[in-house]
Scaffold this active site. Structure first.
Site, PDB file in Angstrom:
ATOM      1  CB  CYS A   2       6.121   0.314   6.731  1.00  0.00           C
ATOM      2  SG  CYS A   2       5.184  -0.002   5.227  1.00  0.00           S
ATOM      3  CB  THR A  16      -4.864 -10.382   7.051  1.00  0.00           C
ATOM      4  OG1 THR A  16      -3.652  -9.661   6.815  1.00  0.00           O
ATOM      5  CG2 THR A  16      -5.412 -10.863   5.726  1.00  0.00           C
ATOM      6  CB  ILE A  58      -0.925   0.026   1.258  1.00  0.00           C
ATOM      7  CG1 ILE A  58      -1.702  -1.295   1.413  1.00  0.00           C
ATOM      8  CG2 ILE A  58      -1.862   1.238   1.231  1.00  0.00           C
ATOM      9  CD1 ILE A  58      -2.624  -1.646   0.292  1.00  0.00           C
TER      10      ILE A  58
HETATM   11  C1  LIG Z   1      -3.187  -3.856   3.879  1.00  0.00           C
HETATM   12  C2  LIG Z   1      -2.285  -3.743   5.074  1.00  0.00           C
HETATM   13  C3  LIG Z   1      -1.864  -2.485   5.511  1.00  0.00           C
HETATM   14  C4  LIG Z   1      -1.040  -2.368   6.628  1.00  0.00           C
HETATM   15  N1  LIG Z   1      -0.659  -1.115   7.040  1.00  0.00           N
HETATM   16  C5  LIG Z   1       0.108  -0.991   8.165  1.00  0.00           C
HETATM   17  C6  LIG Z   1       0.451   0.303   8.685  1.00  0.00           C
HETATM   18  O1  LIG Z   1       0.029   1.345   8.156  1.00  0.00           O
HETATM   19  N2  LIG Z   1       1.253   0.373   9.795  1.00  0.00           N
HETATM   20  C7  LIG Z   1       1.703  -0.762  10.422  1.00  0.00           C
HETATM   21  O2  LIG Z   1       2.415  -0.655  11.418  1.00  0.00           O
HETATM   22  N3  LIG Z   1       1.372  -1.991   9.969  1.00  0.00           N
HETATM   23  C8  LIG Z   1       0.591  -2.136   8.865  1.00  0.00           C
HETATM   24  N4  LIG Z   1       0.239  -3.401   8.418  1.00  0.00           N
HETATM   25  C9  LIG Z   1       0.735  -4.595   9.120  1.00  0.00           C
HETATM   26  C10 LIG Z   1      -0.317  -5.163  10.062  1.00  0.00           C
HETATM   27  O3  LIG Z   1      -0.651  -4.249  11.069  1.00  0.00           O
HETATM   28  C11 LIG Z   1       0.150  -6.484  10.695  1.00  0.00           C
HETATM   29  O4  LIG Z   1       1.330  -6.249  11.423  1.00  0.00           O
HETATM   30  C12 LIG Z   1       0.435  -7.557   9.671  1.00  0.00           C
HETATM   31  O5  LIG Z   1      -0.540  -7.535   8.656  1.00  0.00           O
HETATM   32  C13 LIG Z   1       0.471  -8.963  10.276  1.00  0.00           C
HETATM   33  O6  LIG Z   1      -0.756  -9.318  10.877  1.00  0.00           O
HETATM   34  P1  LIG Z   1      -1.910 -10.160  10.154  1.00  0.00           P
HETATM   35  O7  LIG Z   1      -1.267 -11.348   9.545  1.00  0.00           O
HETATM   36  O8  LIG Z   1      -2.884 -10.482  11.224  1.00  0.00           O
HETATM   37  O9  LIG Z   1      -2.480  -9.251   9.115  1.00  0.00           O
HETATM   38  C14 LIG Z   1      -0.590  -3.534   7.291  1.00  0.00           C
HETATM   39  C15 LIG Z   1      -1.027  -4.787   6.850  1.00  0.00           C
HETATM   40  C16 LIG Z   1      -1.865  -4.912   5.769  1.00  0.00           C
HETATM   41  C17 LIG Z   1      -2.295  -6.278   5.319  1.00  0.00           C
END
Ligand SMILES: Cc1cc2nc3c(=O)[nH]c(=O)nc-3n(C[C@H](O)[C@H](O)[C@H](O)COP(=O)(O)O)c2cc1C
Ligand SMILES: Cc1cc2nc3c(=O)[nH]c(=O)nc-3n(C[C@H](O)[C@H](O)[C@H](O)COP(=O)(O)OP(=O)(O)OC[C@H]3O[C@@H](n4cnc5c(N)ncnc54)[C@H](O)[C@@H]3O)c2cc1C
Ligand code: FES
Lengths: 243, 308
Positions: free
Chosen positions: B133, B269, B74
Site C-alpha cells: 500500500c 476500480t 484512503i
Molecule cells: C479505493 C481503493 C482502495 C484500495 N484499498 C486496498 C487495500 O486495502 N489493500 C490492498 O491490498 N489493495 C487496495 N487497493 C488496490 C486494489 O486492490 C488494486 O490492486 C488496484 O486498485 C489495481 O486494480 P484496479 O485497477 O482494477 O483497481 C485499493 C484500490 C482502490 C482504488
C-alpha cells in the site's frame, strides 16, 4: 439501469435540466442521489453524483456544467441513453413540528427542489424557500425569495445574509449549496439554536459506501461516508472547520 | 454451452469455481455489493485491507479522477480484524464463495498477530498479505520494495498459519520478479500483482496537491498494460500461481492477464463504476472460450509465452 433521455435542456447560464424515463422500479426520498455514467467505458471513468431534483413520470436532475463530464452530458439529446445507479444515500427527514425553511445556494438549489415538492404535495406543510445565486442569468427557479449577489433579482447579497435574522430555535433549515455558504449558515444556526439538515458534496468513486473516498470529518473526530451515511447530515455532526 | 467449460483453478489445495476475484479495497467487506450481484457466483471475495486495530485512514480529499483512472489515498481505513470477524464474517459466510482476508500491518509482528486471529476462522479461505500500500507512512510499500523484508514477513506469517498465503506486490519497484521470487522462497502460495502505481495530481487553480496525502495510488483502465507486463515478467521467474490485477474492466483485459500468466484475476476500480461488472467479465470469458473451442481455462494460462 440504462434509461432513455426524455429531455436535456438549458434552463439558465451553464445550467441544464435532464429528464430521464422513470422505469418505476424504485422510490426515492428527497435528498437521495443517483450516480450517472456519462459515456461507455473508459472515459470519463467514474460516475457522476447528482441530486434528484424531481421524481414522477421522469427522474430529473439539474446540473451545472463545470468540467469534462458535465460538458459531455450537456451535449446528449433526447432518445439517447444514460446509465444510472439509484437510489443512493440517506435523504432529509421531515420534521413537521418546526417552521420549515429551505435554504439553497447556486446549483445546490437543485438538491432541495424534490424536497420542496414532497413537503408541499405529500406532507402539505407550510414552508419558505430562500435561494441564492450570483446574478440573474444563473437563476433557474421562480420562487418568491431569491437573493442575488449583484441585486439583479430580489434581495441583494448572499442568501445567508438574507436568512440570518429569521433563524431561531423553532426553525428547521434544510440546506444545500457551496461549502462556504453551508459553513456560515451552520455557525449562524449554532448561535440561534436552530436545527439544520445539510446535504453535502464530496468526491465519490463508488457512491455505495465501499471505496471510502468520500469521507468527511465528524464532530467527534471520526469519518463518515457522504455517499452512504449522508449526503444529508445533521449540521451538528460535522466538523465545519475541517471542510 | 457453458456447462462444458471448465473454469476451475487452484491456489495450493484451494479450488476456485472460476478465476474471478474482487480486489481489496474495491468491494468493501463484500456485503455492500450483495444487492447488485449474487456473490456466490464469484470465485472469491478479497476484503478491504484489515489491520490489527481499527484504522481511521487519511484526511480527505482522498480521491481524484484522472484520464481513464483514479488516484486514491484512503490510507487503509478499516474496522480492524476483530470487528471484521464479529460483524461481517458471519453474514459473508452465507455466500458460497471463498473469502480472502487482505491484511496489513506496520510491523512484522502485526501481520503475524492478525494471521493468528484468522487461523481458526474456517470461513476465511486464504490470506492476502498487502506489502504494497503506497498510502501509509509505516510499513506498506516499504516492505514490498525490499526482498529480504518480504522473505522475513512471509516466513513469519507462514509459521502461524496453514491457510494459503498470497503476497500482493507493489509495481513501484524496478524488478518485480525479484520480489516475487523472495515471496516464493519464503513459502508463499501465490503472488498477486499489481497494487496501485504511485502518482500525483496538482490543482492548477489552488496550485496545491489535490489529495490531502499529496500522492495517491493510480488504478483503473489506465494501468492495465503495466499490470499485464509485470505478470508476464513474473510468470517467467516463479512457479507459484499469479493473480493478475490492475485496470481490468472487460473480459478481453482479463484474458490478457491470463495469457500473460495469471491463474486468477482480481477486479478492482471497475466495481465502482459497474457494481455487477464481475459477472459480465465472467460471461465474456466463457463466451471467448466457447468461440475459441477452449474447454479448460488452464489451457490459456501463460499461453502468450509460447507464441513467437
Ligand atoms: C479505493 C481503493 C482502495 C484500495 N484499498 C486496498 C487495500 O486495502 N489493500 C490492498 O491490498 N489493495 C487496495 N487497493 C488496490 C486494489 O486492490 C488494486 O490492486 C488496484 O486498485 C489495481 O486494480 P484496479 O485497477 O482494477 O483497481 C485499493 C484500490 C482502490 C482504488
Ligand atoms: C451527493 C451529490 C449531489 C450532487 N448533486 C448535484 C446536482 O444536483 N447538480 C450539480 O450540478 N452537481 C451536483 N453535484 C456535483 C457534481 O457531481 C459535480 O459537479 C460533477 O461530478 C462534476 O463532473 P465533471 O466531470 O463536469 O467535472 P470534473 O471537474 O471534470 O470532474 C472530475 C471529478 O471530480 C468530481 N467532482 C467535480 N466537482 C465535484 C463536486 N462539486 N462534488 C463532487 N465531486 C465533484 C467528479 O465527479 C469527477 O470524478 C453533486 C455532488 C454530490 C456528491
Ligand atoms: S463514494 Fe465510495 S464510499 Fe462513498
Amino acid at each position: 439501469m440504462r434509461l432513455k433521455i426524455v429531455e436535456n435542456k438549458q434552463i439558465a447560464k451553464d445550467v441544464f435540466k435532464l429528464r430521464i424515463d422513470n422505469p418505476g422500479l424504485f422510490e426515492i426520498d428527497p435528498g437521495q442521489f443517483l450516480m450517472l455514467k456519462i459515456n461507455d467505458y473508459p472515459f470519463p471513468l467514474l460516475r457522476r453524483p447528482f441530486s434528484i431534483a424531481g421524481f414522477g413520470d421522469t427522474i430529473d436532475i439539474i446540473y451545472k456544467v463545470v468540467g469534462e463530464g458535465t460538458r459531455i452530458l450537456s451535449k446528449k439529446s433526447k432518445g439517447e441513453f444514460v446509465d444510472i445507479v439509484a437510489p443512493l444515500g440517506r435523504g432529509f427527514s421531515i420534521n413537521s413540528a418546526k417552521k420549515i425553511m429551505l435554504v439553497g445556494g447556486g446549483i445546490g438549489v437543485a438538491g432541495l427542489l424534490y424536497l420542496k415538492d414532497v413537503i408541499e404535495k405529500q406532507y402539505k406543510l407550510p414552508y419558505e424557500t430562500y435561494f441564492g445565486f450570483n446574478f440573474k442569468e444563473e437563476v433557474f427557479v421562480n420562487d418568491v425569495n431569491i437573493a442575488t449577489m449583484d441585486g439583479s433579482v430580489g434581495f441583494k447579497g448572499n442568501v445567508v445574509d438574507f436568512v440570518a435574522d429569521k433563524l431561531n430555535k423553532d426553525v428547521m433549515v434544510y440546506a444545500c449549496g457551496p461549502t462556504l455558504m453551508l459553513r456560515r449558515l451552520a455557525f449562524l444556526c449554532f448561535d440561534a439554536g436552530c436545527s439544520m439538515q445539510v446535504s453535502l458534496e464530496s468526491r465519490m468513486a463508488c457512491g455505495i459506501g465501499v471505496c471510502l473516498g468520500c469521507v468527511i470529518l465528524t464532530a467527534d473526530n471520526r469519518f463518515k461516508k457522504v455517499c452512504s451515511d449522508g449526503p444529508v447530515f445533521d449540521y451538528e455532526e460535522i466538523q465545519w472547520q475541517a471542510l | 454451452m457453458a456447462g462444458s467449460i471448465n473454469l476451475t483453478v487452484k491456489i495450493g489445495n484451494l479450488i476456485f469455481k472460476n478465476p474471478i476475484l474482487t480486489a481489496s479495497g474495491t468491494f468493501g467487506y463484500g456485503l455492500e455489493y450483495s444487492k447488485y450481484l449474487n456473490l456466490s457466483k464469484l470465485g472469491g471475495i478479497i476484503t478491504k485491507g484489515l489491520s490489527l486495530y481499527e484504522k481511521l485512514g487519511n484526511p480527505p480529499p482522498r480521491i481524484v479522477e484522472t484520464p481513464c483512472g483514479m488516484l486514491n489515498a484512503i490510507g487503509l481505513q478499516n474496522i480492524g480484524i476483530d470487528a471484521f470477524i464479529v460483524e461481517k464474517l458471519p453474514k459473508l459466510s452465507r455466500f458460497n464463495t471463498h473469502i480472502i482476508a487482505n491484511i496489513y500491518g506496520a510491523e512484522v509482528e502485526d501481520f503475524v498477530r492478525i494471521a493468528e486471529k484468522i487461523e481458526n476462522e474456517d470461513r476465511i479461505s486464504a490470506i492476502e498479505i498487502n506489502v504494497s500500500c503506497p498510502n501509509v507512512s509505516a510499513g506498506g510499500a516499504l516492505f514490498g520494495k525490499d526482498p529480504d523484508m518480504v522473505f522475513v514477513l512471509v516466513s513469519s506469517v507462514k509459521k502461524v498459519t496453514k491457510k494459503p498465503i498470497i503476497v500482493k506486490l507493489t509495481p513501484n519497484v524496478s524488478d518485480i520478479a525479484f520480489i516475487a521470487q523472495a515471496a516464493q522462497s519464503a513459502g508463499a502460495d501465490a503472488v498477486s500483482l499489481i497494487n496501485t502505481i504511485t502518482g500525483m495530481v496538482i490543482d492548477t487553480k489552488t496550485k496545491k496537491h489535490l489529495l490531502a496525502n499529496k500522492t495517491g495510488g493510480l488504478s483503473g483502465p489506465a494501468i492495465y498494460p503495466v499490470g499485464v507486463r509485470m505478470v508476464y515478467e513474473v510468470y517467467e521467474k516463479v512457479k507459484i500461481p499469479i493473480i493478475g490485477v490492475g485496470g481490468i474492466y472487460n473480459a478481453d483485459i482479463a484474458l490478457q492477464y491470463i495469457m500473460a500468466g495469471a491463474t486468477l484475476v482480481e477486479i478492482g476500480t471497475a466495481n465502482f463504476i459497474d457494481p455487477s461488472i464481475t459477472m459480465e467479465i465472467l460471461k465474456g470469458i466463457e463466451e471467448y472460450m466457447e468461440n475459441e473451442g477452449i474447454k479448460n481455462i488452464s489451457q490459456l494460462i501463460g499461453i502468450a509465452h509460447s507464441s513467437k
